[in-house]
Write a protein that holds these residues in place. Sequence first.
Motif, PDB file in Angstrom:
ATOM      1  N   HIS A  47      -6.451  57.768  18.637  1.00  0.00           N
ATOM      2  CA  HIS A  47      -7.233  57.321  19.903  1.00  0.00           C
ATOM      3  C   HIS A  47      -8.669  58.238  19.674  1.00  0.00           C
ATOM      4  O   HIS A  47      -9.590  57.353  20.548  1.00  0.00           O
ATOM      5  CB  HIS A  47      -6.364  57.246  20.695  1.00  0.00           C
ATOM      6  CG  HIS A  47      -6.880  56.334  21.993  1.00  0.00           C
ATOM      7  ND1 HIS A  47      -8.296  55.447  22.184  1.00  0.00           N
ATOM      8  CD2 HIS A  47      -7.038  56.507  23.454  1.00  0.00           C
ATOM      9  CE1 HIS A  47      -8.425  54.984  23.165  1.00  0.00           C
ATOM     10  NE2 HIS A  47      -7.212  55.386  24.341  1.00  0.00           N
ATOM     11  N   HIS A  84      -5.330  60.991  30.743  1.00  0.00           N
ATOM     12  CA  HIS A  84      -5.565  59.871  29.729  1.00  0.00           C
ATOM     13  C   HIS A  84      -7.690  59.728  30.080  1.00  0.00           C
ATOM     14  O   HIS A  84      -7.817  60.246  28.740  1.00  0.00           O
ATOM     15  CB  HIS A  84      -5.324  58.944  29.697  1.00  0.00           C
ATOM     16  CG  HIS A  84      -5.458  58.361  28.690  1.00  0.00           C
ATOM     17  ND1 HIS A  84      -4.153  57.064  27.827  1.00  0.00           N
ATOM     18  CD2 HIS A  84      -6.399  57.526  28.025  1.00  0.00           C
ATOM     19  CE1 HIS A  84      -5.013  56.426  26.616  1.00  0.00           C
ATOM     20  NE2 HIS A  84      -6.235  56.555  26.896  1.00  0.00           N
ATOM     21  N   GLU A 110     -10.013  61.653  26.911  1.00  0.00           N
ATOM     22  CA  GLU A 110     -10.348  60.843  26.546  1.00  0.00           C
ATOM     23  C   GLU A 110     -12.371  60.787  26.740  1.00  0.00           C
ATOM     24  O   GLU A 110     -13.125  60.942  25.755  1.00  0.00           O
ATOM     25  CB  GLU A 110     -10.273  59.082  26.614  1.00  0.00           C
ATOM     26  CG  GLU A 110     -10.912  58.388  26.178  1.00  0.00           C
ATOM     27  CD  GLU A 110     -10.497  57.365  25.686  1.00  0.00           C
ATOM     28  OE1 GLU A 110      -9.148  56.406  25.691  1.00  0.00           O
ATOM     29  OE2 GLU A 110     -11.187  55.904  25.291  1.00  0.00           O
TER      30      GLU A 110
HETATM   31 MN   LIG Z   1      -8.397  55.302  26.422  1.00  0.00          MN
END
Ligand SMILES: [Mn+2]
Length: 195
Positions: free
Chosen positions: A39, A161, A165
């Motif tokens: 991701h 997160h 990110e």
């Molecule tokens: Mn994400």
Amino acid sequence: MTRIAEVTRTTGETDITVRLDLDGTGACDIATGVPFFDHMLNAFGRHGLFDLTVHATGDIEVDAHHTVEDTGIVLGQAFARALGDKVGIRRFADVAIPMDETLVMAAVDISGRGQAYCDLPVPCERVGTFDTELAVEFFYAFARDARLTLHVRELVGGNTHHIIEAAFKAAGRCLRLACEHDPRVHGVPSTKGSL
Ligand SMILES: [Mn+2]
């Protein structure tokens, strides 16, 4: 001139192939066996507008450390190779990327000296199966082998997160700007004449 590199590195711990086009459109094909890391690399490539393939198999039965760090090494080597002689690039860039409550900045100098400085505190030790301390290990390995100076700094942090990110998005976007050709730059952008 195309700025494309493909690097394969195999050790007793990992087997990694990276293909990078600096002048791409953000088309990514990422498979590392570590879902949250996939991701992050997708975010990095997408917002860097790099065409990026990362295929990694590693000893994730131990943990993801070797896979994440070694992917940083191979991606860094691909950047250094794709940048080539660095003629006409902007060299410096900085961006700040918000993700809701979180704000993370990245600054880069395509300096020829591999070094990263990260200030990225996170409240949680894990996101999914990902050890969050590995995020900075990736940036350290990447900057060292790409031979560039990278600062990643959390200005406001909230969700773990979001913090990680935003850091990958900021690094990708920042590298895009620093690697891009500036039509007003002639030759290598250094008073020394080389980077
Ligand atoms: Mn994400």
